[in-house]
Design a protein around this motif. Sequence first.
Motif, PDB file in Angstrom:
ATOM      1  N   MET A 112       0.839  -1.189   0.000  1.00 54.63           N
ATOM      2  CA  MET A 112       0.000   0.000   0.000  1.00 54.63           C
ATOM      3  C   MET A 112       0.881   1.250   0.000  1.00 54.63           C
ATOM      4  SD  MET A 112      -3.053   1.010  -0.159  1.00 54.63           S
ATOM      5  CE  MET A 112      -3.791  -0.600   0.156  1.00 54.63           C
ATOM      6  N   ALA A 113       0.494   2.245  -0.773  1.00 57.02           N
ATOM      7  CA  ALA A 113       1.265   3.480  -0.830  1.00 57.02           C
ATOM      8  C   ALA A 113       1.260   4.188   0.514  1.00 57.02           C
ATOM      9  CB  ALA A 113       0.672   4.392  -1.912  1.00 57.02           C
ATOM     10  N   PRO A 144      -2.080   6.905   0.730  1.00 55.07           N
ATOM     11  CA  PRO A 144      -3.105   6.247  -0.079  1.00 55.07           C
ATOM     12  C   PRO A 144      -4.165   7.220  -0.584  1.00 55.07           C
ATOM     13  CG  PRO A 144      -3.472   5.810   2.239  1.00 55.07           C
ATOM     14  CD  PRO A 144      -2.149   6.505   2.141  1.00 55.07           C
ATOM     15  N   GLU A 145      -4.700   6.901  -1.723  1.00 51.64           N
ATOM     16  CA  GLU A 145      -5.803   7.640  -2.314  1.00 51.64           C
ATOM     17  C   GLU A 145      -7.037   6.742  -2.288  1.00 51.64           C
ATOM     18  OE1 GLU A 145      -5.635  10.745  -3.227  1.00 51.64           O
ATOM     19  OE2 GLU A 145      -3.453  10.988  -3.024  1.00 51.64           O
ATOM     20  N   ASP A 157      -8.885   5.994  -4.655  1.00 47.87           N
ATOM     21  CA  ASP A 157      -8.910   5.122  -5.830  1.00 47.87           C
ATOM     22  C   ASP A 157      -7.955   3.943  -5.713  1.00 47.87           C
ATOM     23  OD1 ASP A 157     -10.950   6.359  -7.190  1.00 47.87           O
ATOM     24  OD2 ASP A 157      -9.635   7.779  -8.211  1.00 47.87           O
ATOM     25  N   ASP A 158      -7.096   3.928  -4.694  1.00 49.90           N
ATOM     26  CA  ASP A 158      -6.289   2.733  -4.437  1.00 49.90           C
ATOM     27  C   ASP A 158      -7.172   1.558  -4.029  1.00 49.90           C
ATOM     28  OD1 ASP A 158      -3.954   4.130  -4.953  1.00 49.90           O
ATOM     29  OD2 ASP A 158      -3.598   4.616  -2.844  1.00 49.90           O
ATOM     30  N   PHE A 159      -8.399   1.862  -3.595  1.00 50.71           N
ATOM     31  CA  PHE A 159      -9.322   0.830  -3.122  1.00 50.71           C
ATOM     32  C   PHE A 159     -10.467   0.592  -4.112  1.00 50.71           C
ATOM     33  CE2 PHE A 159      -6.975   2.406   0.396  1.00 50.71           C
ATOM     34  CZ  PHE A 159      -6.761   1.303   1.208  1.00 50.71           C
ATOM     35  N   ARG A 160     -10.303   1.143  -5.295  1.00 51.67           N
ATOM     36  CA  ARG A 160     -11.297   0.953  -6.351  1.00 51.67           C
ATOM     37  C   ARG A 160     -11.020  -0.353  -7.080  1.00 51.67           C
ATOM     38  NH1 ARG A 160     -13.082   5.438 -10.880  1.00 51.67           N
ATOM     39  NH2 ARG A 160     -14.060   4.004 -12.357  1.00 51.67           N
ATOM     40  N   TYR A 208     -15.782  -0.020  -4.463  1.00 49.94           N
ATOM     41  CA  TYR A 208     -14.655   0.278  -3.577  1.00 49.94           C
ATOM     42  C   TYR A 208     -14.655  -0.737  -2.441  1.00 49.94           C
ATOM     43  CZ  TYR A 208     -14.332   4.698  -6.049  1.00 49.94           C
ATOM     44  OH  TYR A 208     -14.192   5.657  -7.034  1.00 49.94           O
TER      45      TYR A 208
END
Length: 279
Positions: free
Chosen positions: A1-2, A5-6, A8-11, A237
């Motif tokens: 994980m960055a 996180p954004e 959209d990382d969970f999209r 998401y």
Amino acid sequence: MAKNPELDDFRVPYIDEGKKAAKFALSDFDPGVKPFSTGSKDGDRDRLAAIGAQLNNLQERLHAQRVRRVLLVLQGMDTSGKDGTIRAVFRDVDPLGLHIVPFKAPSVIEAAHDFLWRVHAQAPAAGELTIFNRSHYEDVLVPRVLREIDADECARRYRQIREFEALLVDSGTTIIKCMLHISKDEQRRRLQARIDDPTKHWKFDVADLDARKLWDRYQGAYQDALAATSTDYAPWYVIPADSKTHRNVMVGELLLRAFEGLKLEYPPAKDSLKGLKIE
């Protein structure tokens, strides 16, 4: 994980059934992480209160305009927190123009129609924010897990869902779909808490234990359903939901972003009311 996180990382990426280019594994998402937490429960509650105040203002504009529509879909295993999310995120939102639909097993009349018949009637009207507590996805998840439909019927229902949601979007509906992703251990703790507290017995259903025995099947069914129906116009998401406060904040952030993207304004002032004095 960055590190930063954004949302959209969970999209969930849409896997085109003809190309099979994108890859998605539900197991890649840790239900215990809290990437959008402020670092404390009190801080998360403060952030949620701020989100609620903004949503209240934006939802009032949505209702006043009576042009656009917003649909929030909440899915998840038992105890993942669909009811709790609704209570927390919409605590400060005016109920005017807010429509909450809890989907249960279809009635005899509903089951005699196509599986989307009962759902379309509950879609948001112009100016409405509608929340589906469970949804049309139950009619592809549950029968697949119980092996009441085969792979061909499952694929047909995925296609019909995509087309149904495309119709809603073309009619001015913004769709946000959240899968509240809870771990099996956390579900066990929450179910046990309901059993141990006599005031929570009303929330416990023995049928939840039957579904728990089919945990792996449900995880597989969710993975396939999300991948097959997370489109550009109606994305899914995955919401890490072991932490209730983090879950609420993340759903609130997603909804706030969607509302802000609509650029909502109040309707123009009426010239006929200019200078009017009430006696």
